[in-house]
Design an enzyme around this catalytic site. Structure first.
Site, PDB file in Angstrom:
ATOM      1  N   ASN A  90       0.851  -1.191   0.000  1.00 53.50           N
ATOM      2  CA  ASN A  90       0.000   0.000   0.000  1.00 53.50           C
ATOM      3  C   ASN A  90       0.881   1.232   0.000  1.00 53.50           C
ATOM      4  O   ASN A  90       2.016   1.192   0.470  1.00 53.50           O
ATOM      5  CB  ASN A  90      -0.886  -0.008   1.264  1.00 53.50           C
ATOM      6  CG  ASN A  90      -1.832   1.186   1.294  1.00 53.50           C
ATOM      7  OD1 ASN A  90      -2.395   1.574   0.268  1.00 53.50           O
ATOM      8  ND2 ASN A  90      -2.004   1.785   2.465  1.00 53.50           N
ATOM      9  N   HIS A 104       0.888   5.169   1.384  1.00 52.70           N
ATOM     10  CA  HIS A 104       0.187   5.986   2.373  1.00 52.70           C
ATOM     11  C   HIS A 104       0.818   7.385   2.386  1.00 52.70           C
ATOM     12  O   HIS A 104       2.050   7.502   2.392  1.00 52.70           O
ATOM     13  CB  HIS A 104       0.310   5.327   3.755  1.00 52.70           C
ATOM     14  CG  HIS A 104      -0.421   6.089   4.816  1.00 52.70           C
ATOM     15  ND1 HIS A 104      -1.795   6.064   4.936  1.00 52.70           N
ATOM     16  CD2 HIS A 104       0.030   6.937   5.771  1.00 52.70           C
ATOM     17  CE1 HIS A 104      -2.154   6.854   5.933  1.00 52.70           C
ATOM     18  NE2 HIS A 104      -1.071   7.387   6.456  1.00 52.70           N
ATOM     19  N   SER A 144       4.846   6.906   2.125  1.00 55.06           N
ATOM     20  CA  SER A 144       5.513   5.645   2.478  1.00 55.06           C
ATOM     21  C   SER A 144       4.838   4.499   1.738  1.00 55.06           C
ATOM     22  O   SER A 144       3.618   4.483   1.575  1.00 55.06           O
ATOM     23  CB  SER A 144       5.371   5.359   3.984  1.00 55.06           C
ATOM     24  OG  SER A 144       5.720   6.478   4.756  1.00 55.06           O
ATOM     25  N   ASP A 175      -2.189   0.560   8.266  1.00 55.35           N
ATOM     26  CA  ASP A 175      -0.962   1.325   7.943  1.00 55.35           C
ATOM     27  C   ASP A 175       0.215   0.984   8.867  1.00 55.35           C
ATOM     28  O   ASP A 175       1.042   1.866   9.166  1.00 55.35           O
ATOM     29  CB  ASP A 175      -1.235   2.850   7.994  1.00 55.35           C
ATOM     30  CG  ASP A 175      -2.345   3.262   7.031  1.00 55.35           C
ATOM     31  OD1 ASP A 175      -2.469   2.623   5.984  1.00 55.35           O
ATOM     32  OD2 ASP A 175      -3.088   4.206   7.349  1.00 55.35           O
TER      33      ASP A 175
END
Ligand code: GAR
Length: 321
Positions: A109, A111, A138, A147
């Site tokens: 992912n 973020h 990030s 996260d």
């Protein structure tokens, strides 16, 4: 170049990160390619861009659906497209634990903050409010906690005087477009990187009781017992030794077992030169979706087959508690 890793990208909106990933994948030396762009919003702008570039798309609104049903449908679409990795790029959905755990180590992912700072929403406003000198982005592995998975890479973006959340978000996006393709390329490449694989195997092998490493025929190997009388339970096999595989050699219990495994799962096992004759099987490491728990189980089983009784008895007794 070896086969490119197949990546499904999940988006919810504009999909500018997906576009950055897509165009980076058009470089001849990209180690990954997109096999699907999927969205929970049937009108997501990024879907049109992907279609125009000839990438398969899938859209299913989550409205009125149970979270687990929606996740399952998205996952099926990814698997049917042949995805080996799922990459979230502005996919604004919380995922169910089952989905996350079945893609552990293979779902990334991006973020918009310098994690571990500011997980969740309103990251830019929070960074400005806190008086931080930098915001940023990030890329991290997705785990059950929001996260919070291992950060694979980050880029800082300076916060200017008078900055607003919107102006910062816009510049962070430029940084994201540089960051994500690079980190994804590095990440999928490590699946085939012998040094990375050796490091992982070494950690697992040396975590077993009374083990040490000793080279054998020019390759690392791991033994149990004393330096003097220890016995090998694993050998590392890289491509320099006449095999196309990076593999770890472990002990099977019989030639029948060895041949059965090689016949039924040739993508996972092979019979190595020389060692195969005495029951060692090659467990292939340079393949996508490798299950490290399975490697750990094989190492332990192989360790048990040669470890002194006093050690295996201790290990069995410990398991009973
Ligand atoms: C990106 O800035 C990404 O970091 C953020 O959404 C934006 C998507 O933009 N993701 C999150 O906030 C995830 N919690 P894009 O659709 O143009 O790629």
């Amino acid at each position: 170049m070896a086969d490119k890793a197949k990546v499904a990208v999940f988006i919810s909106g504009r999909g500018s990160n997906m576009a950055a990933l897509l165009y980076a994948s058009f470089h001849a030396d990209s180690p990954y390619e997109l096999c699907l762009v999927a969205s929970n919003d049937t009108d997501a702008e990024g879907l049109k861009l992907a279609e125009a570039e000839g990438i398969a798309t899938y859209a299913l609104s989550h409205k009125g659906m149970a979270r687990s049903d929606h996740d399952a449908a998205m996952e099926t679409a990814a698997r049917e497209a042949g995805a080996e990795y799922i990459v979230l790029a502005g996919y604004m959905r919380i995922l169910t634990e089952g989905f996350v755990s079945s893609w552990e180590g293979r779902m990334l992912n991006i973020h918009p903050s310098l994690l571990p700072k500011y997980p969740g929403l309103d990251t830019h406003a929070r960074a400005i409010e806190a008086g931080d000198s930098h915001g940023g982005a990030s890329v991290h592995l997705v785990t059950a906690e929001l996260d919070a998975g291992e950060v694979l890479g980050a880029l800082p973006v300076a916060i200017r005087p008078g900055e607003t959340a919107d102006s910062l978000a816009e510049r962070v996006r430029f940084a994201e477009h540089q960051l994500y393709p690079k980190i994804l390329a590095d990440y999928v490449s490590r699946d085939g990187d012998a040094d990375f694989l050796l490091g992982k195997v070494r950690n697992l092998a040396l975590a077993l009781p009374e083990t040490h490493e000793r080279e054998s025929h020019g390759s690392p190997g791991w033994r149990v017992g004393s330096e003097k009388s220890g016995k090998y339970f694993a050998h590392f096999n890289d491509q320099h030794h006449g095999s196309e595989h990076v593999a770890v050699l472990v002990k099977t219990s019989s030639m029948d077992e060895l041949l059965g495994l090689v016949e039924t799962q040739p993508e996972v096992y092979f019979k190595p030169a020389y060692y195969g004759a005495s029951g060692w099987i090659g467990l292939i490491l340079n393949r996508p979706g490798l299950d490290w728990d399975n490697v750990a189980e094989w190492l332990e089983r192989s360790w048990r087959s040669v470890a002194p009784k006093r050690l295996t008895q201790l290990a069995s007794a410990a398991e009973e508690f």
